[in-house]
Design an enzyme around this catalytic site. Sequence first.
Site, short mmCIF file in Angstrom:
data_model
loop_
_atom_site.label_atom_id
_atom_site.label_comp_id
_atom_site.label_asym_id
_atom_site.label_seq_id
_atom_site.Cartn_x
_atom_site.Cartn_y
_atom_site.Cartn_z
N GLY A 9 2.72 -1.14 4.22
CA GLY A 9 2.76 0.28 3.86
C GLY A 9 4.18 0.74 3.59
N GLY A 10 4.80 1.39 4.59
CA GLY A 10 6.12 1.99 4.43
C GLY A 10 7.15 1.08 3.76
N HIS A 26 -9.65 1.43 4.59
CA HIS A 26 -8.38 1.57 5.33
C HIS A 26 -8.62 2.52 6.51
CE1 HIS A 26 -4.31 2.74 6.34
NE2 HIS A 26 -3.92 1.63 5.74
N GLU A 85 -6.99 4.89 7.64
CA GLU A 85 -6.75 6.32 7.34
C GLU A 85 -7.96 6.92 6.64
OE1 GLU A 85 -2.99 5.75 5.36
OE2 GLU A 85 -2.10 5.17 7.29
N SER A 124 3.22 -2.07 10.26
CA SER A 124 4.67 -2.12 10.49
C SER A 124 5.30 -3.47 10.13
CB SER A 124 5.00 -1.72 11.94
OG SER A 124 4.60 -0.38 12.16
N GLU A 175 -5.68 -4.91 10.45
CA GLU A 175 -4.67 -3.88 10.66
C GLU A 175 -4.93 -3.16 11.99
OE1 GLU A 175 -2.56 -2.62 6.82
OE2 GLU A 175 -4.25 -1.28 7.12
N GLY A 210 2.24 2.30 10.69
CA GLY A 210 3.19 3.40 10.54
C GLY A 210 3.91 3.77 11.83
N ASN A 266 0.86 -1.19 0.00
CA ASN A 266 0.00 0.00 0.00
C ASN A 266 0.90 1.24 0.00
OD1 ASN A 266 -1.83 2.05 0.50
ND2 ASN A 266 -2.27 1.42 2.61
N TRP A 267 1.00 1.86 -1.15
CA TRP A 267 1.91 3.01 -1.26
C TRP A 267 1.36 4.27 -0.60
CZ3 TRP A 267 3.66 2.83 -7.13
CH2 TRP A 267 4.52 1.74 -7.30
N LYS A 268 0.08 4.30 -0.28
CA LYS A 268 -0.55 5.52 0.26
C LYS A 268 -0.30 6.67 -0.72
CE LYS A 268 -0.09 3.40 4.73
NZ LYS A 268 -0.14 3.53 6.18
P1 PGA Z 1 2.66 0.33 7.55
O1 PGA Z 1 1.22 0.58 6.90
O2 PGA Z 1 3.19 -0.95 6.98
O3 PGA Z 1 3.49 1.53 7.12
O4 PGA Z 1 2.47 0.25 9.02
C1 PGA Z 1 0.32 -0.48 6.71
C2 PGA Z 1 -0.96 0.02 6.12
O5 PGA Z 1 -1.41 1.12 6.48
O6 PGA Z 1 -1.58 -0.64 5.27
#
Ligand code: PGA
Length: 243
Positions: A230-231, A92, A94, A209, A164, A170, A9-11
């Site tokens: 994500g990251g 998600h 967010e 994470s 999640e 994050g 997930n590149w956001k």
């Molecule tokens: P993260 O994000 O791996 O940076 O914690 C995961 C996500 O939000 O899907």
Amino acid sequence: MRKKLIAGNWKMNKSPSEAHSFVSTIRENTFENEVVFLVPFVSIPSAIDATQGSLIKIGAQNMHFEDSGAFTGEISAKMLKDLGVEYVIIGHSERRAYFGETDETVNKKIKKALEHGLTPIVCVGETLNQREQGITFDLLRMQTKIALLDIPSDSAKNIVIAYEPIWAIGTGVTATSAQAQEACLAIRNTLSELYDGVADSIRILYGGSVTSDNSKELFDMPDIDGGLVGGASLKEDFVNICK
Ligand code: PGA
């Protein structure tokens, strides 16, 4: 056997040209697991172009629940399908926290995604406060049930669920493999309550994470079928997570 899925997930990261060059680098590897990048809308065409002839798939991070209409700034499932998109993240945390997404809109979006043949990756998960209050499993059960309301089992089997925990996204704080496993099992048990015989074929991912240091232990757990990353999906080390 559920095939493992590693979804990056590149956001709000990577422009169209950056997406093209990153996917072009990653595709030089071969993976036994399914690999998907969930990329910003504008980067979808170039990312898809870079996957041509490889098994890597491209998805979106959100969509609207109507096909078309007066919804300024929104993108429909039909538009995504037309571009060659195969996956879409729905709900998600967010989106829920910053853009007013609710369990009800999540349910509408899942139905629309399925109608257009997109595979929804549906996110559920608790806050730290909810975990400390001891209501994690109740919450996961409710989120899962509302998300899947009125979705028949022959459609539900095409859904992917991502557990999640919000406190792990994050933050660099990953759920332990035992915490992630028991939450994913709770989700699978909820699926068994809702449907006859499909719970064992629905993939449940862990997200929060994930890095190349912890991914193997997490993905080896019996009810964890891969990850939503994500990251760590923005860097070439993502290859090690996929492998
Ligand atoms: P993260 O994000 O791996 O940076 O914690 C995961 C996500 O939000 O899907």
